[in-house]
Design a protein around this motif. Structure first.
Motif, PDB file in Angstrom:
ATOM      1  N   GLN A  37      29.863  21.584  64.909  1.00  0.00           N
ATOM      2  CA  GLN A  37      30.113  23.007  65.147  1.00  0.00           C
ATOM      3  C   GLN A  37      30.334  23.790  66.405  1.00  0.00           C
ATOM      4  O   GLN A  37      30.022  23.136  67.678  1.00  0.00           O
ATOM      5  CB  GLN A  37      28.444  23.383  65.382  1.00  0.00           C
ATOM      6  CG  GLN A  37      27.823  24.960  65.476  1.00  0.00           C
ATOM      7  CD  GLN A  37      26.507  25.231  64.841  1.00  0.00           C
ATOM      8  OE1 GLN A  37      25.939  24.369  65.195  1.00  0.00           O
ATOM      9  NE2 GLN A  37      26.612  26.821  64.480  1.00  0.00           N
ATOM     10  N   LYS A  41      30.783  29.740  65.894  1.00  0.00           N
ATOM     11  CA  LYS A  41      31.332  29.442  64.771  1.00  0.00           C
ATOM     12  C   LYS A  41      30.379  28.194  64.007  1.00  0.00           C
ATOM     13  O   LYS A  41      29.033  28.343  63.949  1.00  0.00           O
ATOM     14  CB  LYS A  41      32.721  28.777  64.964  1.00  0.00           C
ATOM     15  CG  LYS A  41      33.594  29.150  65.322  1.00  0.00           C
ATOM     16  CD  LYS A  41      35.281  28.438  65.184  1.00  0.00           C
ATOM     17  CE  LYS A  41      36.388  28.929  65.504  1.00  0.00           C
ATOM     18  NZ  LYS A  41      37.214  27.841  65.406  1.00  0.00           N
ATOM     19  N   GLU A  42      30.139  28.989  62.357  1.00  0.00           N
ATOM     20  CA  GLU A  42      29.112  28.224  60.889  1.00  0.00           C
ATOM     21  C   GLU A  42      29.725  26.262  61.596  1.00  0.00           C
ATOM     22  O   GLU A  42      30.850  26.046  61.880  1.00  0.00           O
ATOM     23  CB  GLU A  42      29.699  28.929  60.003  1.00  0.00           C
ATOM     24  CG  GLU A  42      29.803  29.873  59.695  1.00  0.00           C
ATOM     25  CD  GLU A  42      28.063  30.419  59.269  1.00  0.00           C
ATOM     26  OE1 GLU A  42      28.159  31.659  59.609  1.00  0.00           O
ATOM     27  OE2 GLU A  42      27.332  29.751  58.802  1.00  0.00           O
ATOM     28  N   GLU A  44      30.107  22.933  60.174  1.00  0.00           N
ATOM     29  CA  GLU A  44      31.498  22.333  59.204  1.00  0.00           C
ATOM     30  C   GLU A  44      31.272  21.336  59.103  1.00  0.00           C
ATOM     31  O   GLU A  44      31.401  20.280  60.144  1.00  0.00           O
ATOM     32  CB  GLU A  44      32.866  22.752  59.943  1.00  0.00           C
ATOM     33  CG  GLU A  44      34.210  22.510  59.447  1.00  0.00           C
ATOM     34  CD  GLU A  44      35.626  22.533  59.990  1.00  0.00           C
ATOM     35  OE1 GLU A  44      35.376  23.084  61.192  1.00  0.00           O
ATOM     36  OE2 GLU A  44      36.235  22.209  59.314  1.00  0.00           O
ATOM     37  N   GLU A  87      41.531  23.176  68.226  1.00  0.00           N
ATOM     38  CA  GLU A  87      40.753  23.548  67.061  1.00  0.00           C
ATOM     39  C   GLU A  87      39.374  22.083  66.936  1.00  0.00           C
ATOM     40  O   GLU A  87      38.760  22.966  66.137  1.00  0.00           O
ATOM     41  CB  GLU A  87      40.559  24.666  66.047  1.00  0.00           C
ATOM     42  CG  GLU A  87      41.942  23.153  65.555  1.00  0.00           C
ATOM     43  CD  GLU A  87      43.939  23.505  65.918  1.00  0.00           C
ATOM     44  OE1 GLU A  87      43.818  23.931  67.000  1.00  0.00           O
ATOM     45  OE2 GLU A  87      44.495  23.748  65.135  1.00  0.00           O
ATOM     46  N   ALA A  90      34.514  20.057  69.843  1.00  0.00           N
ATOM     47  CA  ALA A  90      32.942  21.043  69.108  1.00  0.00           C
ATOM     48  C   ALA A  90      32.439  19.914  69.058  1.00  0.00           C
ATOM     49  O   ALA A  90      32.095  19.227  69.456  1.00  0.00           O
ATOM     50  CB  ALA A  90      33.122  21.623  67.476  1.00  0.00           C
TER      51      ALA A  90
END
Length: 123
Positions: A37, A41-42, A44, A87, A90
């Motif tokens: 996460q 953002k959601e 994943e 990207e 997280a």
């Protein structure tokens, strides 16, 4: 419980390996792996492995770059993350649920989640 380690700060293109050790849990017929996460953002699903048959799941964004594997005697699962991208930044959580691998295995009620480890990929 699940105890994970291996997060950190790396440059793009580099690698990290996450580990998740299970103690006090008989992992028969479990799916175990990682979801992540990022801020805003959601959650994943990243990758999981089914202990029943060794089948695996990888999210589309990590296919070809990440590899999940297990060490049964050590009750430990590893996520080798290569060619890291910004990207991929997280918090990564190890999760185990009594189900088969899928994109949402970690959401099955009654499972186990680890404390989370930060992975930061910076230019």
């Amino acid at each position: 419980q699940l105890v994970e380690s291996g997060g950190g700060l790396v440059q793009p293109g580099r690698s990290l390996r996450l580990s998740c050790a299970a103690s006090g849990i008989a992992l028969d017929d479990y799916a175990i792996g990682w979801f992540r996460q990022a801020p805003g953002k959601e959650r994943e699903g990243v990758s999981c492995i089914s202990t029943s048959d060794g089948s695996t799941y990888y999210g589309d964004s990590v296919k070809g770059r990440f590899t999940i594997s297990g060490d049964n005697p050590k009750n430990t699962v590893y996520l080798q993350m290569n060619s890291l991208k910004p990207e991929d930044t997280a918090v990564y959580y190890c999760a185990a649920t009594k189900t088969h691998c899928s994109s949402t295995w970690y959401m099955v009620p009654g499972g186990y989640w680890a404390q989370g480890t930060q992975v930061t990929v910076y230019p």
